[in-house]
Motif scaffolding. Sequence first.
Motif, PDB file in Angstrom:
ATOM      1  N   VAL B  63       0.837  -1.204   0.011  1.00  0.00           N
ATOM      2  CA  VAL B  63      -0.017   0.082   0.023  1.00  0.00           C
ATOM      3  C   VAL B  63       1.062   1.296   0.040  1.00  0.00           C
ATOM      4  O   VAL B  63       2.110   1.297   0.387  1.00  0.00           O
ATOM      5  CB  VAL B  63      -0.959  -0.073   1.228  1.00  0.00           C
ATOM      6  N   PHE B  64       0.303   2.313  -0.504  1.00  0.00           N
ATOM      7  CA  PHE B  64       1.212   3.547  -0.765  1.00  0.00           C
ATOM      8  C   PHE B  64       1.097   4.497   0.457  1.00  0.00           C
ATOM      9  O   PHE B  64       0.055   4.338   1.181  1.00  0.00           O
ATOM     10  CB  PHE B  64       0.506   4.411  -1.940  1.00  0.00           C
ATOM     11  N   TYR B  65       2.260   4.911   0.875  1.00  0.00           N
ATOM     12  CA  TYR B  65       2.435   5.765   2.180  1.00  0.00           C
ATOM     13  C   TYR B  65       1.996   7.002   1.663  1.00  0.00           C
ATOM     14  O   TYR B  65       2.716   7.605   0.861  1.00  0.00           O
ATOM     15  CB  TYR B  65       3.695   5.590   2.796  1.00  0.00           C
ATOM     16  N   GLU B  66       0.903   7.679   2.330  1.00  0.00           N
ATOM     17  CA  GLU B  66       0.761   9.200   2.084  1.00  0.00           C
ATOM     18  C   GLU B  66       1.529  10.223   2.639  1.00  0.00           C
ATOM     19  O   GLU B  66       1.204  11.255   2.215  1.00  0.00           O
ATOM     20  CB  GLU B  66      -0.725   9.390   2.306  1.00  0.00           C
ATOM     21  N   GLY B  67       2.337   9.790   3.450  1.00  0.00           N
ATOM     22  CA  GLY B  67       3.132  10.859   4.144  1.00  0.00           C
ATOM     23  C   GLY B  67       2.241  11.139   5.539  1.00  0.00           C
ATOM     24  O   GLY B  67       1.061  11.415   5.730  1.00  0.00           O
ATOM     25  N   ALA B  68       3.114  11.958   6.516  1.00  0.00           N
ATOM     26  CA  ALA B  68       2.644  12.232   7.799  1.00  0.00           C
ATOM     27  C   ALA B  68       1.438  13.138   7.536  1.00  0.00           C
ATOM     28  O   ALA B  68       1.345  13.914   6.736  1.00  0.00           O
ATOM     29  CB  ALA B  68       3.543  12.819   8.705  1.00  0.00           C
ATOM     30  N   PRO B  69       0.399  13.206   8.263  1.00  0.00           N
ATOM     31  CA  PRO B  69       0.241  12.531   9.561  1.00  0.00           C
ATOM     32  C   PRO B  69      -0.419  11.132   9.220  1.00  0.00           C
ATOM     33  O   PRO B  69      -0.819  10.349  10.058  1.00  0.00           O
ATOM     34  CB  PRO B  69      -0.909  13.060  10.374  1.00  0.00           C
ATOM     35  N   ALA B  70      -0.657  10.632   7.991  1.00  0.00           N
ATOM     36  CA  ALA B  70      -0.923   9.140   7.545  1.00  0.00           C
ATOM     37  C   ALA B  70      -0.116   8.173   8.583  1.00  0.00           C
ATOM     38  O   ALA B  70       0.904   8.309   8.766  1.00  0.00           O
ATOM     39  CB  ALA B  70      -1.093   8.871   6.245  1.00  0.00           C
ATOM     40  N   ILE B  71      -1.042   6.950   8.694  1.00  0.00           N
ATOM     41  CA  ILE B  71       0.057   5.826   9.324  1.00  0.00           C
ATOM     42  C   ILE B  71       0.518   4.891   8.198  1.00  0.00           C
ATOM     43  O   ILE B  71      -0.309   4.661   7.139  1.00  0.00           O
ATOM     44  CB  ILE B  71      -1.064   5.063  10.323  1.00  0.00           C
TER      45      ILE B  71
END
Lengths: 548, 228
Positions: B63-71
């Motif tokens: 899954v793609f990491y959307e950047g902070a503050p996303a987990i």
Amino acid sequence: MTTQLDMHDIQGNIVFGYGKFGYPVGRYLFFKFSNGKKARQFVLDLMPLITTSAPLQAQKRGRGKDSGDAQAAKVSATTNVAFTYGGLKWLGLPDQSMRSFPQDFRMGMQARKAILGDDGPSDPSHWDPIWQRPGDVHMFLSINAVGPAQLDARYAEIKQRVEQAAGGVELLTGHRGPAGKADLEYQAGRVVTVDGKPTAKEHFHYTDGISDPFFKGQSKNDQDLIGAGKPTGGDPATKAGWAALETGEFLLGHRDEAHEYPEAPQPRLLSYNGSFMVYRKLHENVGKFSDYLTRTSEQYGSSGMSAEERRETLKAKFAGRWSNGAPLATYPSYEEAQKFGKAWDAAVGTLFFDPSATEKQKAAARKEYEQLKIKRRGFDFNADLSGARCPVGAHVRRSNPRGALQFGRKGAFETPGALVDRRRILRRGLPYGDSSDRASDDGDHGIVFMAINASIERQFEFLQQQWLNYGNDFKLSNEKDALLGNHGKDAEGNPSGRVAINGDAETGQPPFLCAGMPRFVETRGGDYFFIPSLTALRMIGEGIVDPT
Amino acid sequence: MGNSINQAYGLTALLPIRHGAENNESFDKILRDKLQAFSLLETSPLAKVPNTYLSRAFILNDVFYEGAPAIEEHLANKYLVFSSNFHGSLDDYLQGMWEAISGLLQDLLCHCVGFQAVDSAKAFIKYMKRCQVDNSLFFNGSNDKSLPEQLKALYVKQAFIHFAYQTQHLRMQGEEGAAQLQAAFQRFVELIDIDNFDGPSWPVAATEVPAFIEQTVSAAISGEGVGS
């Protein structure tokens, strides 16, 4: 609030199509820089000659202040300048400013050939010699004049300044001219003469340059708005049918149709009141066009039509206008178009070419002339969505759909014309060369075409790629514009362009299919330029552009 | 559930890929190499699967990491994502797929979790249904007709364009032209055999106009006999 533009800061070619303002002859010059300091001084030396967008009468040298006198003589020759990306680099713009120019301009026209459809005979390898080394073209300069003597005089003034800049600025040669010579030091332009009279026609003998966009602040004459702004849904024959386009579609630093400032180089003073310009030398294959039209029109129309009527009607269907400029949307039949032509010729004759006409006759002619001008522009395609009058793929309808691509006013878009209103261009330029031999493609004749817009990619390139060389937006699959499309060849090398002319249930005319269409217009050169404001031009010349 | 609109079905399936490697190559790499070796358009193995409008396969790494503050989150497995728009029911489509390319499926999917037990159309249908994810959005870009019918329609349209281009001049040739046009049209109707979806037709997945259409139409118009 009314948009107030500083017309004295905006170069004149942005607002004036000089050919229509009584400057029937022109020269286009291109320069190479080899010394930044000398190039900057050259720019400063040219500044007193630069024509602005202020009324042309007010710019007559020695007149001092704007007298506002409409009867005053106008300036007899105009001069405007613009630069390529390479040219601005030579002029010493800071790296940060250089990096802030949009990609299309940085790449230049040759590198965009796949987008523009410049293939086959339009490929840059066939362009005039001056364009064979695109990195050498740094500056564009245009002269337009009221007559040959004034043109020569202004040219001499420019040449004198080139001599002063010797060692740093070179006037490039390599324009192809008549008699096969390809070593000329300027591209000449002049209106086309038919039967000894100067005309507004191009070499296929269509009346050209009738419709240009109208933007906020451009002119106080709101009659100019009719047929030139964006459609409001009101009666297209009146001012109520049109609203001025946002200034930022054509001038950098102003609000555009997306309600924001267009992408522009930094600092703001460098781009404010400036614009981007596309220069293209377009050769017209007059012989191929005449021959194709004559041959194909034999199959067109109905048995009651004369050969001339068939030919003229099919010719009009290609363009969306009759040769005399009357729009098919308003004048669908040959008879009506002839009537328009007679009325137009009579009004123009009395007004401009009849020394014996009385003031009263002239006033009546002027009224008629103004009304006919509005008739030429004040129309849309709402009563003709199927293309029975003006084919859906006709040139004027492709390049300016006048609301015909709006599918109702309810739905996803608050303003359904939003996308179309961002695809408008100001057209400038003049025809060049002689085409009196109507059976030949040879020789050097066509149109020096210039498009002025805030975004070359969004406006000019989109039109060229999606609307002229492709047909999907008009539900015409991969069909191209009959006149300007880059029609190709089949496996045997025969011309393979295809264009469908919509049928007309009212007149019983079935759809007509044009096959085997050759390429009528070929690119012979060009590039992308930045037109600075007068303020920016001075700052460039003084070397004080500072983006920090 | 947004998996079907009338006769059009949108299948999305996520097939988990096993952890592990073979000959120093992880299974997902082996799978991707094979997928990317597929040829395209009419030569693609998926063009052999009946009633396919459009299909696509790719490997979902994570899954793609959307950047902070996303987990920041991760998948436990990599997945082969298969999506397809087709005509008809899911069972029929998967049955047809197995019948057309079962060898390829077994070679391709042997590194997916639990696929080893799949040895029949029935087992394949069951497996794919376990991996199916319901669509929340499904855009059907096709009409409601079967693929052979749509391909036939494309063919007829193109053939008729050629017919129109080649015969419009007869309109100007009086009664003789009218008779010629009528005769040519009769031969044209014979040529296109409009109710026969098996042929002549537009080749599956062809994106360029096949040359045979113009050639056979020309031959029919000139009365040289209906070419094959």
